[in-house]
Design an enzyme around this catalytic site. Sequence first.
Site, PDB file in Angstrom:
ATOM      1  N   ARG A  83      64.404  77.626 -46.871  1.00  0.00           N
ATOM      2  CA  ARG A  83      63.765  76.560 -46.084  1.00  0.00           C
ATOM      3  C   ARG A  83      63.104  77.081 -44.812  1.00  0.00           C
ATOM      4  NH1 ARG A  83      68.212  71.892 -46.076  1.00  0.00           N
ATOM      5  NH2 ARG A  83      69.394  73.686 -45.385  1.00  0.00           N
ATOM      6  N   LYS A 129      79.147  84.291 -57.017  1.00  0.00           N
ATOM      7  CA  LYS A 129      80.436  83.600 -56.898  1.00  0.00           C
ATOM      8  C   LYS A 129      80.397  82.723 -55.647  1.00  0.00           C
ATOM      9  CE  LYS A 129      83.745  85.927 -54.005  1.00  0.00           C
ATOM     10  NZ  LYS A 129      84.909  86.684 -53.766  1.00  0.00           N
ATOM     11  N   HIS A 173      80.561  91.488 -58.314  1.00  0.00           N
ATOM     12  CA  HIS A 173      80.075  92.812 -57.902  1.00  0.00           C
ATOM     13  C   HIS A 173      81.095  93.916 -58.153  1.00  0.00           C
ATOM     14  CE1 HIS A 173      82.113  91.697 -54.141  1.00  0.00           C
ATOM     15  NE2 HIS A 173      82.254  92.987 -53.969  1.00  0.00           N
ATOM     16  N   LYS A 189      80.749  98.485 -59.681  1.00  0.00           N
ATOM     17  CA  LYS A 189      81.235  99.689 -59.006  1.00  0.00           C
ATOM     18  C   LYS A 189      81.290 100.852 -59.982  1.00  0.00           C
ATOM     19  CE  LYS A 189      83.780  97.522 -55.288  1.00  0.00           C
ATOM     20  NZ  LYS A 189      83.152  98.132 -54.129  1.00  0.00           N
ATOM     21  N   GLU A 220      92.733  94.066 -47.765  1.00  0.00           N
ATOM     22  CA  GLU A 220      91.740  94.066 -46.687  1.00  0.00           C
ATOM     23  C   GLU A 220      92.464  94.058 -45.352  1.00  0.00           C
ATOM     24  OE1 GLU A 220      88.108  91.422 -47.621  1.00  0.00           O
ATOM     25  OE2 GLU A 220      89.753  90.578 -48.764  1.00  0.00           O
ATOM     26  N   ASP A 270      89.604  82.986 -54.569  1.00  0.00           N
ATOM     27  CA  ASP A 270      88.574  83.854 -53.997  1.00  0.00           C
ATOM     28  C   ASP A 270      88.594  85.264 -54.617  1.00  0.00           C
ATOM     29  OD1 ASP A 270      86.499  84.160 -52.008  1.00  0.00           O
ATOM     30  OD2 ASP A 270      87.860  85.513 -50.938  1.00  0.00           O
ATOM     31  N   HIS A 288      87.611  88.834 -59.322  1.00  0.00           N
ATOM     32  CA  HIS A 288      87.633  90.296 -59.227  1.00  0.00           C
ATOM     33  C   HIS A 288      88.860  90.930 -59.893  1.00  0.00           C
ATOM     34  CE1 HIS A 288      84.358  89.604 -56.594  1.00  0.00           C
ATOM     35  NE2 HIS A 288      85.061  89.328 -55.515  1.00  0.00           N
ATOM     36  N   LYS A 298      94.603  89.530 -47.003  1.00  0.00           N
ATOM     37  CA  LYS A 298      93.868  89.811 -45.763  1.00  0.00           C
ATOM     38  C   LYS A 298      94.834  90.325 -44.718  1.00  0.00           C
ATOM     39  CE  LYS A 298      90.201  87.388 -47.181  1.00  0.00           C
ATOM     40  NZ  LYS A 298      88.985  88.098 -47.553  1.00  0.00           N
TER      41      LYS A 298
HETATM   42  P1  NAD Z   1      73.928  81.857 -46.131  1.00  0.00           P
HETATM   43  O1  NAD Z   1      74.420  80.528 -45.671  1.00  0.00           O
HETATM   44  O2  NAD Z   1      73.904  82.993 -45.184  1.00  0.00           O
HETATM   45  O3  NAD Z   1      72.455  81.690 -46.695  1.00  0.00           O
HETATM   46  C1  NAD Z   1      72.059  80.599 -47.497  1.00  0.00           C
HETATM   47  C2  NAD Z   1      70.574  80.683 -47.782  1.00  0.00           C
HETATM   48  O4  NAD Z   1      70.202  79.528 -48.535  1.00  0.00           O
HETATM   49  C3  NAD Z   1      69.677  80.682 -46.549  1.00  0.00           C
HETATM   50  O5  NAD Z   1      68.570  81.544 -46.787  1.00  0.00           O
HETATM   51  C4  NAD Z   1      69.199  79.242 -46.465  1.00  0.00           C
HETATM   52  O6  NAD Z   1      67.949  79.111 -45.814  1.00  0.00           O
HETATM   53  C5  NAD Z   1      69.077  78.921 -47.924  1.00  0.00           C
HETATM   54  N1  NAD Z   1      69.119  77.467 -48.198  1.00  0.00           N
HETATM   55  C6  NAD Z   1      70.089  76.587 -47.849  1.00  0.00           C
HETATM   56  N2  NAD Z   1      69.751  75.340 -48.262  1.00  0.00           N
HETATM   57  C7  NAD Z   1      68.559  75.429 -48.885  1.00  0.00           C
HETATM   58  C8  NAD Z   1      67.706  74.505 -49.543  1.00  0.00           C
HETATM   59  N3  NAD Z   1      67.990  73.198 -49.663  1.00  0.00           N
HETATM   60  N4  NAD Z   1      66.566  74.979 -50.088  1.00  0.00           N
HETATM   61  C9  NAD Z   1      66.228  76.287 -50.007  1.00  0.00           C
HETATM   62  N5  NAD Z   1      67.001  77.216 -49.405  1.00  0.00           N
HETATM   63  C10 NAD Z   1      68.154  76.791 -48.849  1.00  0.00           C
HETATM   64  O7  NAD Z   1      74.778  82.190 -47.444  1.00  0.00           O
HETATM   65  P2  NAD Z   1      75.083  83.642 -48.065  1.00  0.00           P
HETATM   66  O8  NAD Z   1      76.274  84.209 -47.380  1.00  0.00           O
HETATM   67  O9  NAD Z   1      73.833  84.459 -48.109  1.00  0.00           O
HETATM   68  O10 NAD Z   1      75.563  83.262 -49.538  1.00  0.00           O
HETATM   69  C11 NAD Z   1      74.695  82.847 -50.570  1.00  0.00           C
HETATM   70  C12 NAD Z   1      75.526  82.649 -51.852  1.00  0.00           C
HETATM   71  O11 NAD Z   1      76.136  83.872 -52.200  1.00  0.00           O
HETATM   72  C13 NAD Z   1      76.662  81.633 -51.679  1.00  0.00           C
HETATM   73  O12 NAD Z   1      76.850  80.964 -52.894  1.00  0.00           O
HETATM   74  C14 NAD Z   1      77.873  82.518 -51.391  1.00  0.00           C
HETATM   75  O13 NAD Z   1      79.070  81.919 -51.773  1.00  0.00           O
HETATM   76  C15 NAD Z   1      77.552  83.712 -52.263  1.00  0.00           C
HETATM   77  N6  NAD Z   1      78.181  84.964 -51.817  1.00  0.00           N
HETATM   78  C16 NAD Z   1      77.918  85.494 -50.583  1.00  0.00           C
HETATM   79  C17 NAD Z   1      78.511  86.692 -50.206  1.00  0.00           C
HETATM   80  C18 NAD Z   1      78.219  87.314 -48.874  1.00  0.00           C
HETATM   81  O14 NAD Z   1      78.709  88.427 -48.652  1.00  0.00           O
HETATM   82  N7  NAD Z   1      77.482  86.683 -47.994  1.00  0.00           N
HETATM   83  C19 NAD Z   1      79.362  87.353 -51.084  1.00  0.00           C
HETATM   84  C20 NAD Z   1      79.603  86.802 -52.350  1.00  0.00           C
HETATM   85  C21 NAD Z   1      79.000  85.610 -52.701  1.00  0.00           C
END
Ligand code: NAD
Length: 484
Positions: free
Chosen positions: A51, A148, A178, A182, A216, A235, A240, A331
Site C-alpha cells: 500500500r 507461515k 524456511h 537449510k 533461542e 509457532d 519447523h 525463547k
Molecule cells: P510486515 O507487517 O512487516 O509487512 C507487511 C507488508 O504487507 C507491508 O509491506 C504492508 O505494506 C503490506 N500490506 C499490509 N496490508 C496490505 C494491503 N491491504 N494491501 C497491500 N499490502 C498490504 O510483515 P512481515 O514481517 O514482512 O511478514 C509478512 C508475512 O510473512 C506475514 O504473514 C508473517 O507472518 C510472515 N513471516 C514473517 C517473518 C519475518 O521474519 N518477518 C518470518 C516468517 C513469516
Amino acid sequence: MVSRVIPVDPFDLVIFGGTGDLARRKILPGLFRRFKAGQIPEDSRIIGASRSDLSDDDYRRFTKEAIEEFIPEDERRNSPLDKFLDCLHFVTIDATGEAGWQQLSDKMRDNVVNAFYFSVAPSLFGALAERLHTYGIADAKTRIVVEKPFGRDLESARALNATLAEHFKETQIYRIDHYLGKETVQNLMAVRFANVLFEPLWNAQYVDHIQITVAETVGVGGRGAYYDKSGAMRDMVQNHLMQLLCLIAMEPPSRFDPDSVRDEKLKVIRALEPVQPYHIVRGQYDAEGDAPSYRQDAENPRSLTESFIALRVHVSNWRWAGTPFFLRTGKRLKARTSEIAVVFKDAPHSIFGQEAGTHRNILTIRLQPNEGMTLGVTIKEPGPGGMRLIDVPLDMTFADALPQEAEDVHDAYERLIMDVIRGNQTLFMRGDEVEAAWAWTDPIIDGWESRGEAPKPYEPGTAGPEDAMMLMMREGRKWREIKE
Ligand code: NAD
C-alpha cells in the site's frame, strides 16, 4: 572445488508486502545474493507491491538500504548492485481494494515465469488470489509463495487451503518452511539416502532416541502481542520441528521428487501417536534483572501461552516402534542453537569391562550456528596406560570439509526462492502435510486450553523448566547441553 551456479530462466517475481520486514531482511537481500552469483538473469523483474506510495526509484532506494543493512560490506564490494536495482519495480496496490491492480497487470510479461510472493498477513491471501485472477494476471503457469503461519489450527488451515484451491492448483502453491531450505537439512537426506552406512542402523533396533532442539536466546519482546496468540507449539513445533522430525523418520522415497518425498513425510505425520499430557512440559520465562518476563513482553499478566515446550513423541510404525523422539524449543534459553541428535544404543556387550564406561555413537546435525554434522565415535585414548576409551567427533562441518563452498552457504530463503522459479516443490509443504500436522497438534493444544493449564516459569539463560529435564531423566536419558 568450483561452485556451479546454473542460471534460472528470466522471471517476473511480485512481492506482495514488498516493503515489509520479511522482504527487507530476507527476500530482497536473498535475491541480490543470487543475482550477484549469476543465477538471476538481468532481464528478470522483481516487483514490490504494497500500500506504500513509492515510485520505482523509491523502491530501489529502499532495497539498496536493506542490502546495505543485511549484507556485509565485503560481500557488496565490486558487486553488480546497480544492475540488480535496475531489475526492481514498484506498484502501489491494495490487496482488498481495486487500486493498483491494472498497473500490475500492465507490468507483467507473458513469456516469462511469473511468481507471486504473498509476504503479507494470511488474512489477505484470499483477496490476493482472487484479484490475481479477476485482473487476468495469473495463468496456469503462475506460482504463488505463502508464508507461515499457515493457519492456527486444522479448521483455519483447511479454510486457507480451500481459499487458495479456488484459484490455484496444488502444483502452483509453494508453502514456505524456511527450515527446509537449510543446507544441513538437505544434507541430512543426502547422508541418509546416498550412503549405505547409516540406513541399516536407522531404526528402533539401533537408535535409542532422537532429540530435536531449537533454542533461542531472545524473548518475544516487540512481537509479544502476536506471539501470545500463538505460543511455541503453534509457532515452532507444528511446522519447523515437525518438518525436521519427518526428514529423520521418513522411509526412503523412491525418487527425490516433490511428491515422492512429501508422500513419505505425510506418512510420518499420520503415524504420530497422540501425546500424553505427562509427556509435555510447557514453560514461560521469568524476568531477569531489567529484562522483562514473558508476561511483561506479551503485555498479558495472566497469559497461559508457552514460550518453551518439550515433548516426547512416538512414531508408531515398524521402523520406530520403541524409539522416542524428544522435541524442545524455547525463547530466552542458554544459547541460540538448533540441532538434531540421533543417539544410538549402547554396544550390545562391552568387551572392555565396566571401567571403560558407557559410550554411545551420536550423530549430531547442527542447523545453526555452524551448519554441519558430527558423528561421535568411540576410540582408544592414544598412549600407554591401558585400554581407555574416549569419544571423538568425526566432523563433517562444511566450513572445514568444503572451504570454497562454505563461503557460499546459502541462506535458506535464497535457495527456496530459486526453487520456486525453477518450479521445484520438493522443499515446500504440501497442503495435506500442513493439515495432518494441525490434526496432530490441535488435540494437544485443546487439552491444555480446556484444563486451563499454566506453563511452568523458568529462569532465562537456562535450558527451560526443571520438569523438562525430568521428562528424560525419569527414563534414564538426558538432554544434550544447549550450547553454541
Ligand atoms: P510486515 O507487517 O512487516 O509487512 C507487511 C507488508 O504487507 C507491508 O509491506 C504492508 O505494506 C503490506 N500490506 C499490509 N496490508 C496490505 C494491503 N491491504 N494491501 C497491500 N499490502 C498490504 O510483515 P512481515 O514481517 O514482512 O511478514 C509478512 C508475512 O510473512 C506475514 O504473514 C508473517 O507472518 C510472515 N513471516 C514473517 C517473518 C519475518 O521474519 N518477518 C518470518 C516468517 C513469516
